[in-house]
Design an enzyme around this catalytic site. Structure first.
Site, PDB file in Angstrom:
ATOM      1  N   GLU A 117      -8.802 -50.286 111.491  1.00 14.88           N
ATOM      2  CA  GLU A 117     -10.226 -50.619 111.372  1.00 14.88           C
ATOM      3  C   GLU A 117     -10.536 -51.912 112.123  1.00 14.88           C
ATOM      4  O   GLU A 117      -9.642 -52.637 112.549  1.00 14.88           O
ATOM      5  CB  GLU A 117     -10.595 -50.823 109.892  1.00 14.88           C
ATOM      6  CG  GLU A 117     -11.284 -49.637 109.233  1.00 14.88           C
ATOM      7  CD  GLU A 117     -12.774 -49.584 109.556  1.00 14.88           C
ATOM      8  OE1 GLU A 117     -13.210 -50.302 110.478  1.00 14.88           O
ATOM      9  OE2 GLU A 117     -13.488 -48.817 108.900  1.00 14.88           O
ATOM     10  N   ARG A 143     -12.858 -53.976  96.652  1.00 16.25           N
ATOM     11  CA  ARG A 143     -12.239 -54.890  97.604  1.00 16.25           C
ATOM     12  C   ARG A 143     -13.241 -55.176  98.710  1.00 16.25           C
ATOM     13  O   ARG A 143     -14.234 -54.469  98.881  1.00 16.25           O
ATOM     14  CB  ARG A 143     -10.965 -54.298  98.197  1.00 16.25           C
ATOM     15  CG  ARG A 143     -11.187 -53.024  99.016  1.00 16.25           C
ATOM     16  CD  ARG A 143      -9.945 -52.676  99.832  1.00 16.25           C
ATOM     17  NE  ARG A 143     -10.025 -51.390 100.493  1.00 16.25           N
ATOM     18  CZ  ARG A 143     -10.629 -51.165 101.660  1.00 16.25           C
ATOM     19  NH1 ARG A 143     -11.267 -52.147 102.280  1.00 16.25           N
ATOM     20  NH2 ARG A 143     -10.622 -49.959 102.209  1.00 16.25           N
ATOM     21  N   ASN A 179     -14.468 -55.126 102.534  1.00 15.88           N
ATOM     22  CA  ASN A 179     -14.337 -54.078 103.539  1.00 15.88           C
ATOM     23  C   ASN A 179     -14.759 -54.626 104.899  1.00 15.88           C
ATOM     24  O   ASN A 179     -14.239 -55.657 105.325  1.00 15.88           O
ATOM     25  CB  ASN A 179     -15.167 -52.853 103.130  1.00 15.88           C
ATOM     26  CG  ASN A 179     -14.776 -51.611 103.890  1.00 15.88           C
ATOM     27  OD1 ASN A 179     -13.596 -51.354 104.100  1.00 15.88           O
ATOM     28  ND2 ASN A 179     -15.759 -50.834 104.314  1.00 15.88           N
ATOM     29  N   ASN A 213     -20.385 -50.978 105.275  1.00 14.04           N
ATOM     30  CA  ASN A 213     -19.777 -50.721 106.577  1.00 14.04           C
ATOM     31  C   ASN A 213     -20.761 -51.021 107.700  1.00 14.04           C
ATOM     32  O   ASN A 213     -21.948 -51.303 107.482  1.00 14.04           O
ATOM     33  CB  ASN A 213     -19.342 -49.250 106.675  1.00 14.04           C
ATOM     34  CG  ASN A 213     -17.861 -49.055 106.454  1.00 14.04           C
ATOM     35  OD1 ASN A 213     -17.047 -49.857 106.912  1.00 14.04           O
ATOM     36  ND2 ASN A 213     -17.489 -47.999 105.757  1.00 14.04           N
ATOM     37  N   ASP A 227     -19.271 -45.161 109.836  1.00 10.31           N
ATOM     38  CA  ASP A 227     -18.322 -46.205 109.473  1.00 10.31           C
ATOM     39  C   ASP A 227     -18.620 -47.437 110.338  1.00 10.31           C
ATOM     40  O   ASP A 227     -19.736 -47.920 110.346  1.00 10.31           O
ATOM     41  CB  ASP A 227     -16.895 -45.685 109.647  1.00 10.31           C
ATOM     42  CG  ASP A 227     -15.868 -46.448 108.837  1.00 10.31           C
ATOM     43  OD1 ASP A 227     -16.029 -47.671 108.667  1.00 10.31           O
ATOM     44  OD2 ASP A 227     -14.880 -45.847 108.395  1.00 10.31           O
TER      45      ASP A 227
END
Length: 303
Positions: A18, A108, A110, A157, A205
């Protein structure tokens, strides 16, 4: 509409790659393997759009994002904490821990990006089905102040700004939609959001914006990156291969190579080249990334 292909790059696969970002100071591409707990680094090959791997930085997973700092170091989001890492990649210093609720929902940090004025925007996500609407989007200012910008998010995101910095593109992935917000550069605050692009066959995303204001969006589940003009009209599709396309960024000295990350989660791990990085030259030029302005930053340990 154009359809382009992407070719697989040399770095070995990760499980959940990512957050690619080009660091012009070192002429390196940085990205993370969230599950593997690694910050990866690579240079661009001289005569082909491929990557030459350099030694990674290992941290305790999950490591969800990495960004350059004006000091020469890096900023990394690790679990619920934002860390500063020195230029050698050796010393970790916690900057701030995000106050996640103690309600039994696993969350968490991101995706994270730096705005055109050097502030960090970082979102959280729920890692369980009972966490719908339980995540948030935060802003970390250069003086260490943490401010909540959005609540009611599930998977934060896709952050990216228009060339003038006054428009923010943002995805809460399970909505299957990228929204657009007016962005106040002086205060780092958001106006009202409105839909920009819909993705019925996948989840948006990570994303990046090019110098002409086109928005390149990785579509998780669809195996593609799709590019839209500033009005939300689709004009280019990049066929990647593996279904879990996670993010993209323009790289290289001329910012003309689109590098794409993928994942190999669950059943997708059996797909050819899942978890690898891909590249193409789409005829667009990216925007330079802004480093986090950490000169005045005081870590939680007082340094």
């Amino acid at each position: 509409m154009r359809t382009l292909g992407a070719h697989v790059c040399a770095p070995p696969p990760g499980r959940l790659c990512e957050g690619p970002v080009w660091d012009p100071r070192t002429e390196e591409l940085l990205w993370v393997d969230i599950r593997g707990g690694r910050i990866h680094r690579a240079t661009l090959a001289a005569d082909t759009p491929d990557l030459v791997v350099r030694a990674p930085i290992s941290l305790d997973p999950p490591v969800s994002a990495v960004l350059p700092c004006t000091s020469g170091g890096l900023l990394a989001t690790v679990g619920d904490t934002i860390f500063r890492i020195d230029g050698a990649g050796a010393a970790e210093r916690p900057v701030v821990t995000v106050p996640l609720p103690d309600d039994g929902v696993r969350r968490r940090l991101n995706d994270a990006k730096v705005d055109p004025r050097g502030r960090l925007l970082a979102g959280t996500m729920a890692e369980s089905d009972d966490g719908i609407g339980s995540a948030e989007l935060y802003r970390l200012d250069p003086d260490g102040t943490l401010t909540t910008l959005r609540t009611g998010v599930t998977i934060s995101n896709g952050l990216g700004w228009s060339p003038d910095g006054r428009t923010l593109y943002y995805a809460d992935s399970p909505t299957h939609r990228v929204d657009v917000f007016d962005y106040d550069l002086d205060t780092g605050t958001l106006g009202e959001g409105r839909p920009f692009a819909h993705f019925p066959d996948g989840e948006p995303d990570g994303l990046t914006v090019d110098a002409d204001g086109n928005v390149w969006i990785a579509v998780w589940g669809a195996g593609q990156v799709r590019a839209f003009d500033h009005s939300g009209n689709l004009h280019t599709t990049v066929e990647v291969g593996p279904s879990q396309v996670s993010s993209c960024a323009f790289a290289g000295p001329d910012l003309d190579v689109l590098v794409i990350t993928t994942a190999a989660e669950d059943r997708a791990a059996r797909e050819p080249h899942a978890g690898r990085l891909f590249a193409c030259v789409p005829g667009a030029i990216g925007l330079p990334s802004t480093p986090f302005a950490d000169e005045r930053l005081v870590s939680v340990d007082g340094r």
